[in-house]
Every structure is written in structure tokens, then in C-alpha cells.
Motif scaffolding. Structure first.
Motif, PDB file in Angstrom:
ATOM      1  N   GLY A   1       1.072  -1.304  -0.124  1.00  0.00           N
ATOM      2  CA  GLY A   1       0.094   0.229   0.197  1.00  0.00           C
ATOM      3  C   GLY A   1       1.230   0.812  -0.103  1.00  0.00           C
ATOM      4  N   ASP A   2      -0.130   2.093  -0.021  1.00  0.00           N
ATOM      5  CA  ASP A   2       1.569   3.500   0.682  1.00  0.00           C
ATOM      6  C   ASP A   2      -0.276   4.409   1.114  1.00  0.00           C
ATOM      7  OD1 ASP A   2       2.893   5.191  -0.043  1.00  0.00           O
ATOM      8  OD2 ASP A   2       2.343   6.032  -2.161  1.00  0.00           O
ATOM      9  N   LEU A   3       1.052   5.589   1.385  1.00  0.00           N
ATOM     10  CA  LEU A   3       0.397   6.533   2.456  1.00  0.00           C
ATOM     11  C   LEU A   3       0.675   8.269   1.802  1.00  0.00           C
ATOM     12  CD1 LEU A   3       0.336   7.520   5.945  1.00  0.00           C
ATOM     13  CD2 LEU A   3       0.981   9.330   4.207  1.00  0.00           C
ATOM     14  N   GLN A   4       0.147   9.161   1.484  1.00  0.00           N
ATOM     15  CA  GLN A   4       0.177  10.435   0.394  1.00  0.00           C
ATOM     16  C   GLN A   4      -1.235  10.812   1.781  1.00  0.00           C
ATOM     17  OE1 GLN A   4      -2.177   9.412  -2.809  1.00  0.00           O
ATOM     18  NE2 GLN A   4      -0.304   7.896  -4.155  1.00  0.00           N
ATOM     19  N   ILE A   5       0.059  12.203   1.463  1.00  0.00           N
ATOM     20  CA  ILE A   5      -0.333  13.381   1.651  1.00  0.00           C
ATOM     21  C   ILE A   5      -0.652  14.758   1.044  1.00  0.00           C
ATOM     22  CG2 ILE A   5      -0.375  15.106   3.997  1.00  0.00           C
ATOM     23  CD1 ILE A   5       2.031  12.680   4.422  1.00  0.00           C
ATOM     24  N   ARG A   6      -1.849  15.297   1.045  1.00  0.00           N
ATOM     25  CA  ARG A   6      -2.003  16.853   0.424  1.00  0.00           C
ATOM     26  C   ARG A   6      -2.684  17.857   1.306  1.00  0.00           C
ATOM     27  NH1 ARG A   6      -6.052  16.291  -4.602  1.00  0.00           N
ATOM     28  NH2 ARG A   6      -5.731  18.384  -4.694  1.00  0.00           N
ATOM     29  N   SER A   7      -2.195  18.621   1.103  1.00  0.00           N
ATOM     30  CA  SER A   7      -2.381  19.650   2.216  1.00  0.00           C
ATOM     31  C   SER A   7      -2.244  21.731   1.880  1.00  0.00           C
ATOM     32  CB  SER A   7      -1.437  19.711   3.432  1.00  0.00           C
ATOM     33  OG  SER A   7      -1.866  21.006   4.229  1.00  0.00           O
ATOM     34  N   LYS A   8      -3.255  22.044   2.536  1.00  0.00           N
ATOM     35  CA  LYS A   8      -2.950  23.726   1.440  1.00  0.00           C
ATOM     36  C   LYS A   8      -2.830  24.569   2.857  1.00  0.00           C
ATOM     37  CE  LYS A   8      -4.712  26.432  -1.589  1.00  0.00           C
ATOM     38  NZ  LYS A   8      -5.985  27.328  -3.122  1.00  0.00           N
ATOM     39  N   LEU A   9      -2.625  25.496   3.429  1.00  0.00           N
ATOM     40  CA  LEU A   9      -2.412  26.480   4.381  1.00  0.00           C
ATOM     41  C   LEU A   9      -3.564  27.425   5.046  1.00  0.00           C
ATOM     42  CD1 LEU A   9       1.214  27.542   4.018  1.00  0.00           C
ATOM     43  CD2 LEU A   9       0.502  26.384   6.275  1.00  0.00           C
ATOM     44  N   ASP A  10      -4.553  27.124   6.124  1.00  0.00           N
ATOM     45  CA  ASP A  10      -5.361  27.952   6.301  1.00  0.00           C
ATOM     46  C   ASP A  10      -6.290  27.137   5.338  1.00  0.00           C
ATOM     47  OD1 ASP A  10      -4.391  29.772   8.097  1.00  0.00           O
ATOM     48  OD2 ASP A  10      -3.409  30.395   6.153  1.00  0.00           O
ATOM     49  N   VAL A  11      -6.279  26.221   4.870  1.00  0.00           N
ATOM     50  CA  VAL A  11      -7.469  25.398   3.978  1.00  0.00           C
ATOM     51  C   VAL A  11      -7.660  24.116   5.011  1.00  0.00           C
ATOM     52  CG1 VAL A  11      -9.035  24.105   2.830  1.00  0.00           C
ATOM     53  CG2 VAL A  11      -7.526  25.695   2.338  1.00  0.00           C
ATOM     54  N   GLY A  12      -6.820  23.351   5.107  1.00  0.00           N
ATOM     55  CA  GLY A  12      -6.499  22.034   5.602  1.00  0.00           C
ATOM     56  C   GLY A  12      -6.076  21.371   5.253  1.00  0.00           C
ATOM     57  N   THR A  13      -5.931  19.761   5.381  1.00  0.00           N
ATOM     58  CA  THR A  13      -5.161  18.491   5.446  1.00  0.00           C
ATOM     59  C   THR A  13      -5.351  17.022   4.842  1.00  0.00           C
ATOM     60  OG1 THR A  13      -3.218  19.311   6.610  1.00  0.00           O
ATOM     61  CG2 THR A  13      -3.104  17.506   5.940  1.00  0.00           C
ATOM     62  N   GLN A  14      -5.274  16.260   4.088  1.00  0.00           N
ATOM     63  CA  GLN A  14      -5.807  14.726   3.730  1.00  0.00           C
ATOM     64  C   GLN A  14      -4.731  14.077   3.054  1.00  0.00           C
ATOM     65  OE1 GLN A  14      -6.596  13.763  -1.013  1.00  0.00           O
ATOM     66  NE2 GLN A  14      -8.819  14.528  -0.178  1.00  0.00           N
ATOM     67  N   VAL A  15      -4.494  12.874   4.094  1.00  0.00           N
ATOM     68  CA  VAL A  15      -4.396  12.109   4.113  1.00  0.00           C
ATOM     69  C   VAL A  15      -4.844  10.521   3.443  1.00  0.00           C
ATOM     70  CG1 VAL A  15      -2.728  10.305   5.631  1.00  0.00           C
ATOM     71  CG2 VAL A  15      -3.088  13.083   6.489  1.00  0.00           C
ATOM     72  N   SER A  16      -4.431  10.134   2.944  1.00  0.00           N
ATOM     73  CA  SER A  16      -4.966   9.278   1.271  1.00  0.00           C
ATOM     74  C   SER A  16      -3.918   8.201   2.447  1.00  0.00           C
ATOM     75  CB  SER A  16      -4.429   9.472   0.101  1.00  0.00           C
ATOM     76  OG  SER A  16      -5.931  10.742   0.090  1.00  0.00           O
ATOM     77  N   LEU A  17      -5.193   7.334   2.747  1.00  0.00           N
ATOM     78  CA  LEU A  17      -4.185   5.399   3.191  1.00  0.00           C
ATOM     79  C   LEU A  17      -4.831   4.509   2.076  1.00  0.00           C
ATOM     80  CD1 LEU A  17      -5.136   5.270   6.935  1.00  0.00           C
ATOM     81  CD2 LEU A  17      -3.042   6.320   5.668  1.00  0.00           C
ATOM     82  N   ILE A  18      -4.002   4.054   1.366  1.00  0.00           N
ATOM     83  CA  ILE A  18      -4.169   3.067   0.634  1.00  0.00           C
ATOM     84  C   ILE A  18      -4.437   1.631   0.852  1.00  0.00           C
ATOM     85  CG2 ILE A  18      -3.619   2.451  -2.192  1.00  0.00           C
ATOM     86  CD1 ILE A  18      -2.920   4.727  -2.782  1.00  0.00           C
ATOM     87  N   PHE A  19      -4.814   0.995   0.475  1.00  0.00           N
ATOM     88  CA  PHE A  19      -4.625  -1.196   0.736  1.00  0.00           C
ATOM     89  C   PHE A  19      -5.215  -1.682  -0.306  1.00  0.00           C
ATOM     90  CE2 PHE A  19      -5.834   1.944   4.880  1.00  0.00           C
ATOM     91  CZ  PHE A  19      -5.539   1.374   6.338  1.00  0.00           C
ATOM     92  N   PRO A  20      -4.113  -2.517  -0.554  1.00  0.00           N
ATOM     93  CA  PRO A  20      -4.692  -4.195  -1.108  1.00  0.00           C
ATOM     94  C   PRO A  20      -5.848  -4.404  -1.228  1.00  0.00           C
ATOM     95  CG  PRO A  20      -2.375  -3.744  -0.360  1.00  0.00           C
ATOM     96  CD  PRO A  20      -2.663  -2.714   0.172  1.00  0.00           C
ATOM     97  N   LYS A  21      -6.352  -4.936  -2.358  1.00  0.00           N
ATOM     98  CA  LYS A  21      -7.156  -5.426  -1.357  1.00  0.00           C
ATOM     99  C   LYS A  21      -6.794  -7.192  -0.972  1.00  0.00           C
ATOM    100  CE  LYS A  21     -11.207  -3.767  -3.793  1.00  0.00           C
ATOM    101  NZ  LYS A  21     -12.382  -4.443  -5.085  1.00  0.00           N
TER     102      LYS A  21
END
Length: 358
Positions: A338-358
């Protein structure tokens, strides 16, 4: 290389002598055949020394009597008729000194130094690798000892909490359920700490690793979300799932999944604004994997720091952060593909995506 240089220098000296004799061949042959001039030899020797410094002695009249280690015999002709030869001997010491100053010898020295440098660098890197492995092994042993001690020490207050939960009949049902969930999570952490070393040893011994039993993400996450909702009533927790399968099975134990998501929720809680704080958890199904997104409306992360956050020891916005949560999460997910990915923007928020293989 030294022998090769001396041989090369001897060849160069012979060529110089032969070129010189070729120029004055008729004069030397005439003097030898008709005049028998003894002073000729001294004259030739003097001029040959100017041709090459290694020239030692020469013999024109009786060349076969002159014996030496390095020599050359140059045939003489007079009007195209053979008229004997001239032998030139080279001084070994002078020849060696000339060889030491030759480009071939210098090239050999340079190549030898390069080879020595490469060998020393390889040896240094190997030694550095050995030291690193020894340090990692010592650290692993120390961590294992600490883990066992922590797990052992946790069991004391854990037993007290379990007893309190069982005896307190006046506690509200929702609080009692929350306490029960917390006790189970703590017990799972203690068990995981104790079993980590044993599992690692088994993985090394087993020739063929056995596939781990699948665990349902929904079953693992819903109690955790419930726990955080109760503990942080001022935060709006939104939990949703979009699945077309009955279960979202992954090859990770419950305690590891809950530890990863718990760390992410703690990170979000620290970044949230004072009012209208929101954390969303969305579980989605894709063709080959499950996607869990943890999103908040916190202060966000600067772009220059974002790529480094999943590295060991990297942290942001925490006074006492150790930079282990995201690193451990990404390493754990990558271990199962799997993997972990991070997206973020100042004063807006953060999104962390966790990828789990089936």
C-alpha cells in the motif's frame, strides 16, 4: 609497471642509438675498415651520450668482446656491403632513472594510486556499512527490551481499569462502552509490543511466509471513531463509507490499523481551529485497493515541508513531536503493497490518503 617502464626506456634508447648510427654509418664503417682509428670509439661514445643519457660504453673494432646487461648491436654497411657492427651498452642505473621519469611509469603510478583509492574507499564503505548494521542491531535490541518493559508495566494499571469497569455499575452505558473500548485498545498495544519480536523471528525462520488473515476495515474503524467522538465533543467527526463489497478486508492487524488512524486523528486535532472544527473519514472502494481518507479543516502544512513529513524524524507544528507517526504508517502500508499520501493547503486543511491493497 617498473619492469615495463625499464623495458620501454631500453627500447627507446636502442631506437635513438640506431637512428644516430644510421646517419653516420658510412663514416663509422670507413674508419673501422680502412683507418682503424682508436679515437673513433671515444668520439662515437661522446656523441651517443648526447643522444641518450643511459649510453655507457661502445665497441667498434671488436664488439663481441663487450659484455653488458642491456645492449644493442647495430649492423654497419659500406657501399651496401656488410662491414661488421657496433655494440652499444647501456648503464642500468641511468636506464632505471630514465624509466622512473618516463610517462609510462607516471601513468602506472597514477593508475596504482587510483586503484588504491578505490580499494580504500570500498573498504571504508564496507566498514561504515558494518558499523551501521551493528548500530541498528543494538538499537533494535534496546527497543525490544523497552517494548517488553513497557508492555509489562502497562498490564498493572490496565488490570485496575478492567476491574473498575466491571465493578462500577453506576457508570452511564455510553461511558462504560467507551472505557471498554479504551481498555481493549491498550491491551492490544501491550500484546503487540510483546509479540513484535517473536513475529520478526518467525518471519526470518519461515522459508515461505504465511498470508495474514484478512481484517475488516469497517469493523476496526467504527469503534475508534466512536471513541474519538466521545472524547472530543467539540469536534464534528464525519464517518462515511462507499463500498460495493460486503467487507473491506486488509492484511493488517486491528491494532496496527487503529494505531495508524489514531495518529492521524491526533495530528488533525492539534491543527484544528477553535471553532467549527471538522474531521472527515471516508472509506472508498477502488478496483484493486481500499482508499481511506482522513481530512480536516485545520491550519494546513507548508509546501516545502510536505514532501518530508513521511520521513523518519520529520515533524511539523508539534512541540514534542518525534516524527514517528507518519513514518511508521507509511512503512507499515508499504510493507503490504500500500502507500500513504498527503495533500495540504495552508489555512484550508490537510488530507491524508491511506491505500490498502485488496
Amino acid at each position: 609497471m617498473a619492469i615495463l617502464s625499464v623495458t620501454y626506456e631500453a627500447y627507446r634508447a636502442k631506437s635513438s642509438v640506431e637512428d644516430y648510427v644510421g646517419i653516420w654509418e658510412d663514416d663509422i664503417a670507413r674508419a673501422k675498415l680502412f683507418q682503424g682509428d682508436q679515437s673513433l670509439q671515444n668520439k662515437i661514445l661522446k656523441q651517443l651520450k648526447e643522444v641518450h643519457s643511459a649510453v655507457g660504453t661502445t665497441e667498434v673494432q671488436n664488439p663481441e668482446k663487450l659484455q653488458c646487461v642491456f645492449s644493442t648491436d647495430v649492423p654497419l654497411t659500406y657501399h651496401s656491403l656488410p662491414s661488421g657492427s657496433i655494440r652499444v651498452c647501456f648503464n642500468v642505473v641511468d636506464l632505471s632513472l630514465s624509466a622512473l621519469a618516463s610517462p609510462l611509469f607516471m601513468l602506472g603510478i597514477l593508475l596504482a594510486l587510483i586503484s588504491l583509492g578505490v580499494g580504500l574507499r570500498r573498504e571504508f564503505m564496507n566498514r561504515l556499512q558494518e558499523q551501521r548494521l551493528e548500530a541498528e542491531l543494538a538499537l533494535s535490541k534496546k527497543i525490544a527490551q523497552i517494548s517488553r518493559q513497557v508492555a509489562h508495566d502497562i498490564r498493572g494499571p490496565l488490570s485496575a481499569l478492567t476491574t473498575l469497569n466491571e465493578l462500577d455499575h453506576n457508570m452511564a452505558p455510553d461511558r462504560k462502552e467507551l472505557l471498554d473500548l479504551a481498555v481493549k485498545r491498550i491491551r492490544g498495544i501491550a500484546d503487540d509490543l510483546l509479540s513484535t519480536g517473536v513475529k520478526a523471528a518467525q518471519d526470518i525462520v519461515q522459508a515461505v511466509p504465511q498470508a495474514a488473515e484478512g481484517h475488516d476495515l469497517t469493523t476496526m474503524l467504527e469503534p475508534l471513531v466512536k471513541e474519538y467522538k466521545f472524547a472530543h465533543p467539540q469536534v464534528n467527526f464525519a464517518w462515511s463509507k462507499h463500498l460495493y463489497s460486503e467487507k473491506a478486508l486488509v492484511q493488517l492487524e486491528t491494532i496496527k490499523i487503529q494505531r495508524i488512524v489514531s495518529n492521524l486523528l491526533n495530528n488533525s486535532l492539534e491543527a484544528l481551529p477553535a471553532h467549527e472544527a471538522t474531521i472527515q473519514l471516508v472509506l472508498m472502494e477502488r478496483e484493486n485497493h481500499w482508499l481511506l481518507q482522513v481530512m480536516d479543516n485545520g491550519k494546513g502544512i507548508p509546501e516545502d515541508i510536505l514532501p518530508k513529513l513521511a520521513e523518519e524524524g520529520a515533524t511539523h507544528g508539534k512541540q514534542n513531536g518525534h516524527g514517528l507517526g507518519l513514518f511508521d504508517a507509511k512503512k507499515t502500508l508499504q510493507s503490504i503493497g500500500g502507500d500513504l499520501q498527503i495533500r495540504s493547503k495552508l489555512d484550508v486543511g490537510t488530507q491524508v490518503s491511506l491505500i490498502f491493497p485488496k
